[in-house]
Design an enzyme around this catalytic site. Structure first.
Site, PDB file in Angstrom:
ATOM      1  N   CYS A 107      27.765 -70.649  56.605  1.00 31.20           N
ATOM      2  CA  CYS A 107      26.773 -70.068  56.207  1.00 31.20           C
ATOM      3  C   CYS A 107      26.506 -70.322  54.604  1.00 31.20           C
ATOM      4  CB  CYS A 107      25.943 -69.171  57.031  1.00 31.20           C
ATOM      5  SG  CYS A 107      23.918 -68.777  57.049  1.00 31.20           S
ATOM      6  N   HIS A 209      26.705 -70.813  62.613  1.00 30.87           N
ATOM      7  CA  HIS A 209      27.526 -69.449  62.934  1.00 30.87           C
ATOM      8  C   HIS A 209      28.258 -69.487  64.325  1.00 30.87           C
ATOM      9  CE1 HIS A 209      26.101 -66.619  59.266  1.00 30.87           C
ATOM     10  NE2 HIS A 209      24.589 -67.733  59.788  1.00 30.87           N
ATOM     11  N   GLU A 211      30.888 -67.714  64.437  1.00 31.49           N
ATOM     12  CA  GLU A 211      31.727 -66.199  64.752  1.00 31.49           C
ATOM     13  C   GLU A 211      31.062 -65.114  65.777  1.00 31.49           C
ATOM     14  OE1 GLU A 211      29.760 -66.922  61.800  1.00 31.49           O
ATOM     15  OE2 GLU A 211      28.610 -65.298  62.095  1.00 31.49           O
TER      16      GLU A 211
END
Ligand code: MN
Length: 232
Positions: A107, A209, A211
């Site tokens: 990001c 994202h 994660e």
């Protein structure tokens, strides 16, 4: 057993909500690494030392980047910026590449990488990119748009897919791409969603994202596994 690799993760300014970094360090841990949260801010002059002692660097999401780095005046829709954080992360990105150590950017991290290497950003997609999808969602677990992955890219080799649905929590995006970066994925509206540096051992960046998706999406974990493996 060899020691697991130590992955440095930059720490955003303290006004970010508490626990923001936990998803990143958890994902690194699931992939077999140990996350080391770096102080906010560290002096840019310490970047070389940090890179020398760590096995890889992860630049996470966060604030907007100061547009003066790419010679633009602030747009009215520019969000909050932090000069110390920008300087530290830009120095760290450059130091990691200079040392040819693995660098994974997510990001804001991807935007920092592009700016660190001479590129520019859209300061606000809704204002500056006619026809843009709504990339500025607020749920990390929703996957509101797809990305098309360039065949033959490192990203393609890792994911084994040329199309996937991703989350999207950004109002900025890379605009003029650094000549050192290769675009490896785009959203259906053309917005760049991934870049990489082919002649580095591992220098990969995504606008979404992963994660936040590692628990339910095997492709998200594959990115972290590939990154941590390259740090060994
Ligand atoms: Mn997006």
């Amino acid at each position: 057993m060899p020691h697991p690799p130590l992955i440095g993760i930059t720490n955003p300014p303290p006004d970010r909500k508490v626990g923001y970094l936990k998803n990143y360090s958890d994902a690194v841990g699931k992939a077999g690494g140990v996350a080391v949260t770096l102080p906010w801010p560290f002096a840019p002059g310490q970047a070389d030392l940090l890179v020398e002692r760590l096995d890889g660097i992860l630049l996470p999401g966060g604030h907007d980047v100061d547009p003066t780095y790419y010679d633009e005046a602030p747009h009215p829709q520019l969000g909050s910026i932090d000069a110390d954080h920008d300087a530290a992360e830009i120095a760290l990105a450059r130091a990691t590449l200079a040392a040819r150590k693995p660098l994974f950017c997510i990001c804001r991290g991807m935007q920092v990488l592009n700016v660190a290497l001479g590129g520019s950003l859209y300061q606000d997609l809704a204002a500056q990119y006619p026809g843009a999808l709504n990339h500025d969602q607020d749920d990390y677990l929703l996957t509101p748009h797809t990305i098309d992955v360039v065949s033959g890219s490192r990203l393609h080799a890792i994911l084994g897919a040329t199309s996937l649905a991703v989350n999207s929590l950004h109002h900025q995006a890379v605009c003029r791409i650094s000549e050192r970066l290769v675009v490896t994925a785009r959203a259906p509206d053309g917005i760049v969603e991934a870049v990489e540096i082919p002649d580095q051992p591992f220098a990969l960046a995504v606008q979404y994202h992963p994660e936040a998706l590692v628990d339910g999406d095997p492709l998200a974990l594959l990115l972290f596994t590939a990154f941590v493996q390259s740090c060994r």
